[in-house]
Design an enzyme around this catalytic site. Structure first.
Site, PDB file in Angstrom:
ATOM      1  N   CYS A 143       0.845  -1.192   0.000  1.00  0.00           N
ATOM      2  CA  CYS A 143       0.000   0.000   0.000  1.00  0.00           C
ATOM      3  C   CYS A 143       0.886   1.250   0.000  1.00  0.00           C
ATOM      4  O   CYS A 143       1.708   1.428   0.905  1.00  0.00           O
ATOM      5  CB  CYS A 143      -0.910  -0.031   1.223  1.00  0.00           C
ATOM      6  SG  CYS A 143      -1.779   1.508   1.485  1.00  0.00           S
ATOM      7  N   CYS A 188       0.532   3.351   3.207  1.00  0.00           N
ATOM      8  CA  CYS A 188       1.251   2.754   4.341  1.00  0.00           C
ATOM      9  C   CYS A 188       2.752   3.024   4.202  1.00  0.00           C
ATOM     10  O   CYS A 188       3.446   3.265   5.197  1.00  0.00           O
ATOM     11  CB  CYS A 188       1.002   1.251   4.421  1.00  0.00           C
ATOM     12  SG  CYS A 188      -0.604   0.820   5.121  1.00  0.00           S
ATOM     13  N   ASP A 210      -1.414  16.111  -2.072  1.00  0.00           N
ATOM     14  CA  ASP A 210      -1.691  15.179  -3.168  1.00  0.00           C
ATOM     15  C   ASP A 210      -0.652  15.399  -4.268  1.00  0.00           C
ATOM     16  O   ASP A 210      -0.335  16.529  -4.631  1.00  0.00           O
ATOM     17  CB  ASP A 210      -3.113  15.407  -3.709  1.00  0.00           C
ATOM     18  CG  ASP A 210      -3.583  14.260  -4.587  1.00  0.00           C
ATOM     19  OD1 ASP A 210      -4.534  13.570  -4.193  1.00  0.00           O
ATOM     20  OD2 ASP A 210      -2.980  14.038  -5.668  1.00  0.00           O
ATOM     21  N   HIS A 230      -4.026   0.945   8.402  1.00  0.00           N
ATOM     22  CA  HIS A 230      -4.542   0.626   7.077  1.00  0.00           C
ATOM     23  C   HIS A 230      -6.002   0.198   7.163  1.00  0.00           C
ATOM     24  O   HIS A 230      -6.312  -0.881   7.665  1.00  0.00           O
ATOM     25  CB  HIS A 230      -3.715  -0.486   6.421  1.00  0.00           C
ATOM     26  CG  HIS A 230      -4.199  -0.807   5.039  1.00  0.00           C
ATOM     27  ND1 HIS A 230      -3.733  -0.172   3.917  1.00  0.00           N
ATOM     28  CD2 HIS A 230      -5.156  -1.661   4.610  1.00  0.00           C
ATOM     29  CE1 HIS A 230      -4.370  -0.627   2.855  1.00  0.00           C
ATOM     30  NE2 HIS A 230      -5.233  -1.539   3.241  1.00  0.00           N
ATOM     31  N   ASN A 261     -13.619   8.956  -1.837  1.00  0.00           N
ATOM     32  CA  ASN A 261     -14.000   7.986  -2.856  1.00  0.00           C
ATOM     33  C   ASN A 261     -13.970   6.590  -2.233  1.00  0.00           C
ATOM     34  O   ASN A 261     -13.006   6.233  -1.547  1.00  0.00           O
ATOM     35  CB  ASN A 261     -13.032   8.059  -4.035  1.00  0.00           C
ATOM     36  CG  ASN A 261     -13.134   9.388  -4.765  1.00  0.00           C
ATOM     37  OD1 ASN A 261     -14.207   9.978  -4.837  1.00  0.00           O
ATOM     38  ND2 ASN A 261     -12.024   9.873  -5.294  1.00  0.00           N
ATOM     39  N   HIS A 297      -6.445   2.763   0.624  1.00  0.00           N
ATOM     40  CA  HIS A 297      -6.175   3.099   2.025  1.00  0.00           C
ATOM     41  C   HIS A 297      -7.003   4.361   2.230  1.00  0.00           C
ATOM     42  O   HIS A 297      -6.763   5.374   1.557  1.00  0.00           O
ATOM     43  CB  HIS A 297      -4.667   3.354   2.210  1.00  0.00           C
ATOM     44  CG  HIS A 297      -4.239   3.698   3.596  1.00  0.00           C
ATOM     45  ND1 HIS A 297      -3.170   3.075   4.231  1.00  0.00           N
ATOM     46  CD2 HIS A 297      -4.698   4.615   4.486  1.00  0.00           C
ATOM     47  CE1 HIS A 297      -2.998   3.603   5.432  1.00  0.00           C
ATOM     48  NE2 HIS A 297      -3.921   4.536   5.616  1.00  0.00           N
ATOM     49  N   HIS A 336      -8.838   7.718   2.614  1.00  0.00           N
ATOM     50  CA  HIS A 336      -8.286   9.079   2.668  1.00  0.00           C
ATOM     51  C   HIS A 336      -9.385  10.085   2.397  1.00  0.00           C
ATOM     52  O   HIS A 336     -10.289   9.835   1.601  1.00  0.00           O
ATOM     53  CB  HIS A 336      -7.143   9.251   1.654  1.00  0.00           C
ATOM     54  CG  HIS A 336      -7.464   8.773   0.275  1.00  0.00           C
ATOM     55  ND1 HIS A 336      -7.429   7.430  -0.069  1.00  0.00           N
ATOM     56  CD2 HIS A 336      -7.849   9.444  -0.834  1.00  0.00           C
ATOM     57  CE1 HIS A 336      -7.766   7.304  -1.342  1.00  0.00           C
ATOM     58  NE2 HIS A 336      -8.042   8.506  -1.830  1.00  0.00           N
TER      59      HIS A 336
HETATM   60  P1  AMP Z   1      -8.557   8.267  -4.916  1.00  0.00           P
HETATM   61  O1  AMP Z   1      -8.856   8.305  -6.387  1.00  0.00           O
HETATM   62  O2  AMP Z   1      -9.631   8.882  -4.090  1.00  0.00           O
HETATM   63  O3  AMP Z   1      -8.148   6.890  -4.444  1.00  0.00           O
HETATM   64  O4  AMP Z   1      -7.339   9.245  -4.730  1.00  0.00           O
HETATM   65  C1  AMP Z   1      -6.015   8.846  -4.682  1.00  0.00           C
HETATM   66  C2  AMP Z   1      -5.200  10.112  -4.675  1.00  0.00           C
HETATM   67  O5  AMP Z   1      -3.904   9.801  -4.243  1.00  0.00           O
HETATM   68  C3  AMP Z   1      -5.062  10.783  -6.052  1.00  0.00           C
HETATM   69  O6  AMP Z   1      -5.571  12.107  -5.992  1.00  0.00           O
HETATM   70  C4  AMP Z   1      -3.564  10.738  -6.313  1.00  0.00           C
HETATM   71  O7  AMP Z   1      -3.098  11.894  -6.988  1.00  0.00           O
HETATM   72  C5  AMP Z   1      -2.997  10.619  -4.912  1.00  0.00           C
HETATM   73  N1  AMP Z   1      -1.700   9.975  -4.808  1.00  0.00           N
HETATM   74  C6  AMP Z   1      -1.320   8.791  -5.356  1.00  0.00           C
HETATM   75  N2  AMP Z   1      -0.053   8.499  -5.021  1.00  0.00           N
HETATM   76  C7  AMP Z   1       0.376   9.518  -4.229  1.00  0.00           C
HETATM   77  C8  AMP Z   1       1.604   9.799  -3.563  1.00  0.00           C
HETATM   78  N3  AMP Z   1       2.652   8.970  -3.640  1.00  0.00           N
HETATM   79  N4  AMP Z   1       1.701  10.939  -2.847  1.00  0.00           N
HETATM   80  C9  AMP Z   1       0.657  11.782  -2.775  1.00  0.00           C
HETATM   81  N5  AMP Z   1      -0.534  11.568  -3.363  1.00  0.00           N
HETATM   82  C10 AMP Z   1      -0.674  10.452  -4.089  1.00  0.00           C
HETATM   83 ZN    ZN Z   2      -2.336   1.293   3.677  1.00  0.00          ZN
END
Ligand code: AMP
Ligand code: ZN
Length: 111
Positions: A4, A7, A30, A46, A85, A96, A98
């Site tokens: 993950c 994580c 983000d 997690h 989401n 995970h 958020h």
């Molecule tokens: P979701 O579509 O709600 O699962 O959103 C996942 C979010 O995580 C997206 O807006 C991505 O741009 C963001 N994301 C993915 N990998 C990373 C990362 N390594 N650091 C910061 N944000 C991330």
């Molecule tokens: Zn996680």
């Protein structure tokens, strides 16, 4: 969870622009912002998504909700949007849980 990415951010195995940390939560920018300010608030534990939240997670979820306006203010926002989401069909890409916290543009699209 071994595979993950969030994580891994908690464990500092991959870098992130961290804006807040306490014993239960982490918040970071983000990587692909959709607005001038776009933060993610996650629990350190997690939990896959809202479908997997149980009684024992109530306090953590509540803390996440209260953290959103605090971080929004600290990042200069007078208003913001939160998004959670849930599941692939709910647009979730990172499994995970958020909270997205974003804002800063002149006018958000009305939903
Ligand atoms: P979701 O579509 O709600 O699962 O959103 C996942 C979010 O995580 C997206 O807006 C991505 O741009 C963001 N994301 C993915 N990998 C990373 C990362 N390594 N650091 C910061 N944000 C991330
Ligand atoms: Zn996680």
């Amino acid at each position: 969870m071994d595979n993950c990415i969030f994580c891994k951010i908690v464990k500092r195995e991959i870098p992130a622009s961290i804006v807040y940390e306490d014993s239960d939560l982490l918040a970071f920018k983000d990587i692909n912002p959709i607005d001038k300010v776009h933060l993610l608030i996650i629990p350190k534990e997690h939990i896959e998504n809202l479908f997997y939240c149980k009684e024992q997670h109530k306090e953590t979820l509540s803390k996440m909700m209260f953290l959103a306006p605090k971080l929004a203010k600290e990042n200069g926002l007078e208003g913001f949007r939160t998004m959670i989401n849930t599941g692939e069909k709910g647009g979730q890409e990172v499994f995970h849980i958020h909270f997205h916290v974003y804002g800063g543009s002149e006018k958000l699209a009305k939903i």
